[in-house]
Design an enzyme around this catalytic site. Structure first.
Site, mmCIF file in Angstrom:
data_model
loop_
_atom_site.group_PDB
_atom_site.id
_atom_site.type_symbol
_atom_site.label_atom_id
_atom_site.label_comp_id
_atom_site.label_asym_id
_atom_site.label_seq_id
_atom_site.Cartn_x
_atom_site.Cartn_y
_atom_site.Cartn_z
ATOM 1 N N LYS A 161 0.882 -1.171 0.000
ATOM 2 C CA LYS A 161 0.000 0.000 0.000
ATOM 3 C C LYS A 161 0.910 1.209 0.000
ATOM 4 O O LYS A 161 1.895 1.250 0.730
ATOM 5 C CB LYS A 161 -0.872 -0.049 1.250
ATOM 6 C CG LYS A 161 -1.413 1.287 1.740
ATOM 7 C CD LYS A 161 -2.456 1.063 2.827
ATOM 8 C CE LYS A 161 -2.428 2.156 3.880
ATOM 9 N NZ LYS A 161 -3.420 1.896 4.951
ATOM 10 N N ASP A 188 -3.541 4.831 -0.509
ATOM 11 C CA ASP A 188 -4.301 5.405 0.613
ATOM 12 C C ASP A 188 -4.082 6.915 0.619
ATOM 13 O O ASP A 188 -2.946 7.376 0.731
ATOM 14 C CB ASP A 188 -3.816 4.783 1.932
ATOM 15 C CG ASP A 188 -4.622 5.263 3.145
ATOM 16 O OD1 ASP A 188 -5.555 6.068 2.979
ATOM 17 O OD2 ASP A 188 -4.297 4.820 4.280
ATOM 18 N N GLY A 290 -3.626 -0.432 10.572
ATOM 19 C CA GLY A 290 -2.665 -0.269 11.662
ATOM 20 C C GLY A 290 -2.445 1.190 11.978
ATOM 21 O O GLY A 290 -2.766 2.076 11.176
HETATM 22 O O1 OSB Z 1 -4.354 5.553 7.135
HETATM 23 O O2 OSB Z 1 -3.923 3.528 7.433
HETATM 24 C C1 OSB Z 1 -3.663 4.697 7.682
HETATM 25 C C2 OSB Z 1 -0.607 4.944 9.970
HETATM 26 C C3 OSB Z 1 -0.956 6.015 10.749
HETATM 27 C C4 OSB Z 1 -2.144 6.661 10.509
HETATM 28 C C5 OSB Z 1 -2.981 6.231 9.477
HETATM 29 C C6 OSB Z 1 -2.647 5.147 8.701
HETATM 30 C C7 OSB Z 1 -1.413 4.507 8.925
HETATM 31 C C8 OSB Z 1 -0.906 3.401 8.118
HETATM 32 C C9 OSB Z 1 0.130 2.496 8.781
HETATM 33 O O3 OSB Z 1 -1.178 3.233 6.962
HETATM 34 C C10 OSB Z 1 -0.269 1.082 8.847
HETATM 35 C C11 OSB Z 1 0.650 0.301 9.750
HETATM 36 O O4 OSB Z 1 0.514 0.388 10.996
HETATM 37 O O5 OSB Z 1 1.519 -0.395 9.227
HETATM 38 MG MG MG Z 2 -5.779 4.532 5.966
#
Ligand code: OSB
Ligand code: MG
Length: 369
Positions: A161, A188, A290
């Site tokens: 992603k 994203d 996450g």
């Molecule tokens: O939008 O998914 C998100 C991390 C911090 C805040 C928002 C997001 C994220 C990630 C990290 O995409 C996902 C991970 O913990 O590996």
């Molecule tokens: Mg997200």
């Protein structure tokens, strides 16, 4: 279970590399952990709130305040029979899902210990391994991005992603696709676009992305439905799905085809399970998002992702993708088939490395009756 004492543990953890989203860049993270004590057991639970309100309105500071002034006084000294009673006691308080989730998840862990079961089994999870993807922040150049992708694929991750923002979107997707024609790839946007940008997402239809996560602002559920009607690529909602009701709204409006479930964002494991079920009833698959958790929060996410309708690779990566030294021992590691093992010991199923924790602890507050 009688809650005798709760410690608030404030930690600061340096990331192995900076993480940039459409509205924020971090190179270290301040996190709040709880240690919850009963006469028989003690468990650690991680709050997913960030230090500053970029992802949601909650912060480490607001979560600590709500825990100390509102949530912990409700449970200290009380005899609870599990998360259900806690939800009844605290359901009348509005908002603050991440603060609420931290306590609820601890109660799930205590219940799992009482029953001698792994958390995953208590939740109804069946998988022994969960599919691991990796979420890559915005990079300075596409060469940097392609290099990062190559390294993660080498390790065995199953899908990539990448974060996008206006000006770093379609051209980046094209560049990555040219290098990796068949890679399971998604983007994203963390809500950085408006419906008036729909031509951009129509153009993304040509690059066979698995899904587009949260293209529009968190409140724009209706506009997501309009956008989904214009693009073939499935939309996935993250920030917009604040609770099980929004999962139903999204399903009924056709605002997305996939949901990213983060237990903190939705107020804990019970609501996460409910969203999982709502999605399944509406023939939508889910995956576990996450918040750059330590091993403690990661273990909760892994347990959740063991439920059957988690059908897409998750934003759950190995400890070393985030931290030089995680605060659990052993850390989470990636199997050669791109999965992480679901812990099989009773409770959360991971062991906190007290020395590693002490090294990253900024402050600790003990709360008891
Ligand atoms: O939008 O998914 C998100 C991390 C911090 C805040 C928002 C997001 C994220 C990630 C990290 O995409 C996902 C991970 O913990 O590996
Ligand atoms: Mg997200």
């Amino acid at each position: 279970m009688r809650i005798e004492r709760v410690d608030l543990i404030f930690v600061r953890m340096p990331l192995v590399s900076p993480f940039e989203t459409s509205n924020n860049r971090v190179s270290e993270l301040d996190k709040l952990l709880l240690k919850v004590y009963t006469p028989e057991w003690s468990v650690y639970s991680e709050c997913t709130a960030d230090p500053r309100p970029f992802y949601s309105y909650e912060t480490v500071g607001t979560a600590a305040l709500i825990l100390k002034e509102v949530l912990l006084p409700e449970i200290l000294g009380k005899n609870l029979d599990g998360p259900g009673t806690y939800l009844k006691m605290t359901g009348r308080f509005r908002g603050h899902p991440m603060a609420k989730a931290t306590v609820e998840n601890a109660l799930w862990m205590l219940l799992a210990l009482e029953q001698g079961k792994p958390l995953a089994a208590l939740l109804g999870g069946e998988k022994q391994r969960i599919a691991a993807g990796v979420s890559i922040g915005i990079q300075d150049t596409t060469e940097d991005l392609n290099r990062a992708i190559a390294a993660y694929l080498e390790e065995g991750y199953r899908r990539i992603k990448m974060k996008i923002k206006p000006g770093k979107d379609l051209s980046v997707v094209e560049a990555v696709r040219r290098s990796y024609p068949s890679l399971p790839l998604m983007v994203d946007a963390n809500g950085a676009y408006r419906l008036s940008d729909s031509a951009l997402f129509e153009a993304m239809d040509g690059w066979s992305l698995m899904m587009i996560e949260q293209p529009l602002a968190p409140d724009d559920v209706v506009d997501h439905a309009k956008l989904q009607a214009r693009v073939k690529t499935p939309l996935c909602l993250d920030e917009s799905i604040q609770n099980p009701y929004f999962a139903r709204v999204a399903a009924e409006l056709g605002a997305c085809r996939i949901i990213n479930i983060k237990q903190g964002r939705v107020g804990g494991l019970s609501a996460a399970k409910e969203i999982h079920d709502v999605a399944q009833a509406n023939r939508m698959g889910v995956w576990c998002g996450g918040m750059l958790e330590t091993g403690i929060g990661r273990a909760v996410n892994v347990a959740l992702a063991s439920l059957p309708n988690f059908v897409y690779p998750n934003d759950i990566s190995a400890s070393k993708r985030y931290w030089e030294r995680d605060i659990i021992d052993p850390p989470f590691s990636l199997n050669p088939d791109g999965t992480l093992d679901v812990p099989s010991a009773a409770g959360l199923g991971v062991t906190v490395d007290e020395r590693a924790l002490a090294r990253v602890t900024l402050a600790r507050e003990v709360i008891r009756l």
